[in-house]
Design a protein around this motif. Structure first.
Motif, PDB file in Angstrom:
ATOM      1  N   GLN A   1       0.436  -1.141  -0.336  1.00 37.52           N
ATOM      2  CA  GLN A   1       0.046   0.204  -0.465  1.00 37.52           C
ATOM      3  C   GLN A   1       0.445   1.545  -0.493  1.00 37.52           C
ATOM      4  O   GLN A   1       0.395   2.386  -0.542  1.00 37.52           O
ATOM      5  CB  GLN A   1      -0.716   0.175   1.415  1.00 37.52           C
ATOM      6  CG  GLN A   1      -2.108  -1.143   1.272  1.00 37.52           C
ATOM      7  CD  GLN A   1      -1.593  -2.329   1.682  1.00 37.52           C
ATOM      8  OE1 GLN A   1      -0.075  -2.862   1.948  1.00 37.52           O
ATOM      9  NE2 GLN A   1      -2.233  -3.857   1.723  1.00 37.52           N
ATOM     10  N   ARG A   2       2.295   1.172   0.633  1.00 36.41           N
ATOM     11  CA  ARG A   2       2.477   2.545   0.676  1.00 36.41           C
ATOM     12  C   ARG A   2       3.369   2.642  -0.921  1.00 36.41           C
ATOM     13  O   ARG A   2       4.010   3.627  -0.999  1.00 36.41           O
ATOM     14  CB  ARG A   2       4.272   2.023   1.842  1.00 36.41           C
ATOM     15  CG  ARG A   2       3.874   2.979   3.357  1.00 36.41           C
ATOM     16  CD  ARG A   2       4.745   1.695   4.168  1.00 36.41           C
ATOM     17  NE  ARG A   2       4.157   2.105   5.545  1.00 36.41           N
ATOM     18  CZ  ARG A   2       4.392   0.950   6.187  1.00 36.41           C
ATOM     19  NH1 ARG A   2       5.814   0.305   6.574  1.00 36.41           N
ATOM     20  NH2 ARG A   2       3.737   1.937   7.722  1.00 36.41           N
TER      21      ARG A   2
ATOM     22  N   LEU B   1      -4.824  -0.369   7.304  1.00 35.88           N
ATOM     23  CA  LEU B   1      -3.836  -0.435   8.917  1.00 35.88           C
ATOM     24  C   LEU B   1      -4.821  -0.912   9.915  1.00 35.88           C
ATOM     25  O   LEU B   1      -4.053  -1.662  11.121  1.00 35.88           O
ATOM     26  CB  LEU B   1      -3.410   1.327   9.552  1.00 35.88           C
ATOM     27  CG  LEU B   1      -3.012   1.733   8.544  1.00 35.88           C
ATOM     28  CD1 LEU B   1      -2.785   3.800   9.376  1.00 35.88           C
ATOM     29  CD2 LEU B   1      -1.164   1.620   8.269  1.00 35.88           C
TER      30      LEU B   1
ATOM     31  N   MET C   1      -3.184  13.371   4.643  1.00 36.02           N
ATOM     32  CA  MET C   1      -3.807  12.442   4.417  1.00 36.02           C
ATOM     33  C   MET C   1      -5.224  12.738   4.377  1.00 36.02           C
ATOM     34  O   MET C   1      -6.006  12.309   3.497  1.00 36.02           O
ATOM     35  CB  MET C   1      -4.795  11.937   6.396  1.00 36.02           C
ATOM     36  CG  MET C   1      -4.334  11.054   6.153  1.00 36.02           C
ATOM     37  SD  MET C   1      -4.015   9.692   5.967  1.00 36.02           S
ATOM     38  CE  MET C   1      -3.365   9.025   7.365  1.00 36.02           C
TER      39      MET C   1
ATOM     40  N   GLY D   1       1.256   6.214   6.007  1.00 34.73           N
ATOM     41  CA  GLY D   1       0.202   5.757   6.607  1.00 34.73           C
ATOM     42  C   GLY D   1       0.167   6.042   8.216  1.00 34.73           C
ATOM     43  O   GLY D   1      -0.467   6.786   8.822  1.00 34.73           O
TER      44      GLY D   1
ATOM     45  N   TRP E   1      -6.204   4.299   3.634  1.00 35.12           N
ATOM     46  CA  TRP E   1      -4.981   3.558   4.783  1.00 35.12           C
ATOM     47  C   TRP E   1      -6.461   3.434   6.305  1.00 35.12           C
ATOM     48  O   TRP E   1      -5.386   2.521   6.600  1.00 35.12           O
ATOM     49  CB  TRP E   1      -4.734   5.148   6.207  1.00 35.12           C
ATOM     50  CG  TRP E   1      -2.994   5.679   4.637  1.00 35.12           C
ATOM     51  CD1 TRP E   1      -2.994   6.560   3.780  1.00 35.12           C
ATOM     52  CD2 TRP E   1      -2.072   4.867   4.877  1.00 35.12           C
ATOM     53  NE1 TRP E   1      -1.659   6.529   3.692  1.00 35.12           N
ATOM     54  CE2 TRP E   1      -1.635   5.120   3.363  1.00 35.12           C
ATOM     55  CE3 TRP E   1      -1.664   3.112   4.621  1.00 35.12           C
ATOM     56  CZ2 TRP E   1       0.010   4.423   3.043  1.00 35.12           C
ATOM     57  CZ3 TRP E   1      -1.060   2.666   3.673  1.00 35.12           C
ATOM     58  CH2 TRP E   1      -0.033   3.353   3.176  1.00 35.12           C
TER      59      TRP E   1
ATOM     60  N   ALA F   1      -7.982   7.585  10.139  1.00 36.83           N
ATOM     61  CA  ALA F   1      -7.078   6.353   9.608  1.00 36.83           C
ATOM     62  C   ALA F   1      -7.386   4.985  10.334  1.00 36.83           C
ATOM     63  O   ALA F   1      -6.748   3.962   9.970  1.00 36.83           O
ATOM     64  CB  ALA F   1      -5.771   6.993   9.213  1.00 36.83           C
TER      65      ALA F   1
END
Length: 262
Positions: free
Chosen positions: A35-36, A156, A132, A117, A152, A180
């Motif tokens: 995801q990053r 997360l 964000m 994130g 995120w 998030a």
């Protein structure tokens, strides 16, 4: 105990002599590496577009930082607490932490980020510009992360829940970063800051950031970390008038730090 912090808009680029570069595998919570990379690639693409200023919701004075986003894969990296230079991090004063306190910060502080994130206090990251609150959709297809807060939150939830467990969370984040990840209300202590003059309270953003950073630094310097909201309130009372409100339903515990306006 965990302390949740927001990033700062202001960031300091590492010196050109730094040999460190971004290594996604070395960041905290490596389970979200994919995801990053997705956000990183979308940010690089968006930062090269003519509408980059509008997409990233920034002023014209920071467009050099937006342009620098395009080189994040090769840019120099430094510990997160050195990259972030805003009021909160200045008040926390990481440079004065002892070796033991710095290790505590690395273990107990999580910094939320539109790009990554979440990172820990000492993760090696480059200077970058991304909130964000941004929606990243430069490709127009499945590669787009879209609204970052939602992206995120999905990425997360499971992994960060396992890390945090049932420990007390002192939440010093700004509202943009709260969606998030939300720990359980009974384990979360939200830190609020007010100035008071003639019996009237008001929020001043600059002073609120400073108060949260100062409190975070105070907690890291304690001989023993607090495990209950009332213990955090007791520590804070050395510097502020405090009011502690217990959690109710989905509303977390609230710690109000009240300073007298000059």
């Amino acid at each position: 105990m965990f302390v949740f912090l927001p990033p700062s808009e202001g960031k300091a680029a590492p010196p050109d002599t730094s040999q460190s570069r971004l290594d996604l595998d070395a960041l905290a919570l490596p389970q979200v590496r994919e995801q990053r990379m997705q956000v990183l690639e979308a940010l690089i693409e968006a930062s090269g577009r003519q509408d980059a200023q509008q997409v990233l919701k920034v002023g014209s004075t920071v467009m050099a930082e937006v342009e620098a986003n395009r080189s994040l894969l090769t840019a120099a990296a430094a510990p997160a607490h050195q990259i972030y230079t805003g009021v909160l991090f200045e008040a926390l004063d990481a440079d004065s932490l002892s070796a033991v306190e710095m290790q505590r910060a690395a273990d107990q502080v999580l910094i939320f980020s539109g790009l990554f994130g979440v990172t820990n206090f000492t993760d090696m990251i480059p200077a970058h510009r991304l909130s964000m609150g941004v929606t990243l959709s430069p490709f127009g297809d499945h590669r787009d992360p879209g609204r970052l807060a939602s992206f995120w939150r999905s990425a997360l939830e499971t992994h960060l829940s396992s890390v945090v467990g049932d420990q007390l969370v002192i939440d010093c984040r700004s509202s943009t970063y709260v969606p998030a990840f939300r720990p359980g209300a009974q384990q979360t202590l939200v830190v609020n800051s007010f100035t008071q003059k003639h019996g009237q309270r008001r929020v001043v953003t600059h002073f609120a950031k400073h108060a949260r950073g100062l409190l975070a630094g105070m907690l890291l310097r304690q001989p023993q970390l607090p495990s209950r909201p009332d213990e955090v309130a007791e520590i804070a009372s050395a510097h502020w008038e405090v009011e502690l409100r217990e959690a109710a339903g989905k509303r977390p515990h609230q710690l109000d730090l009240i300073a007298r306006a000059e």
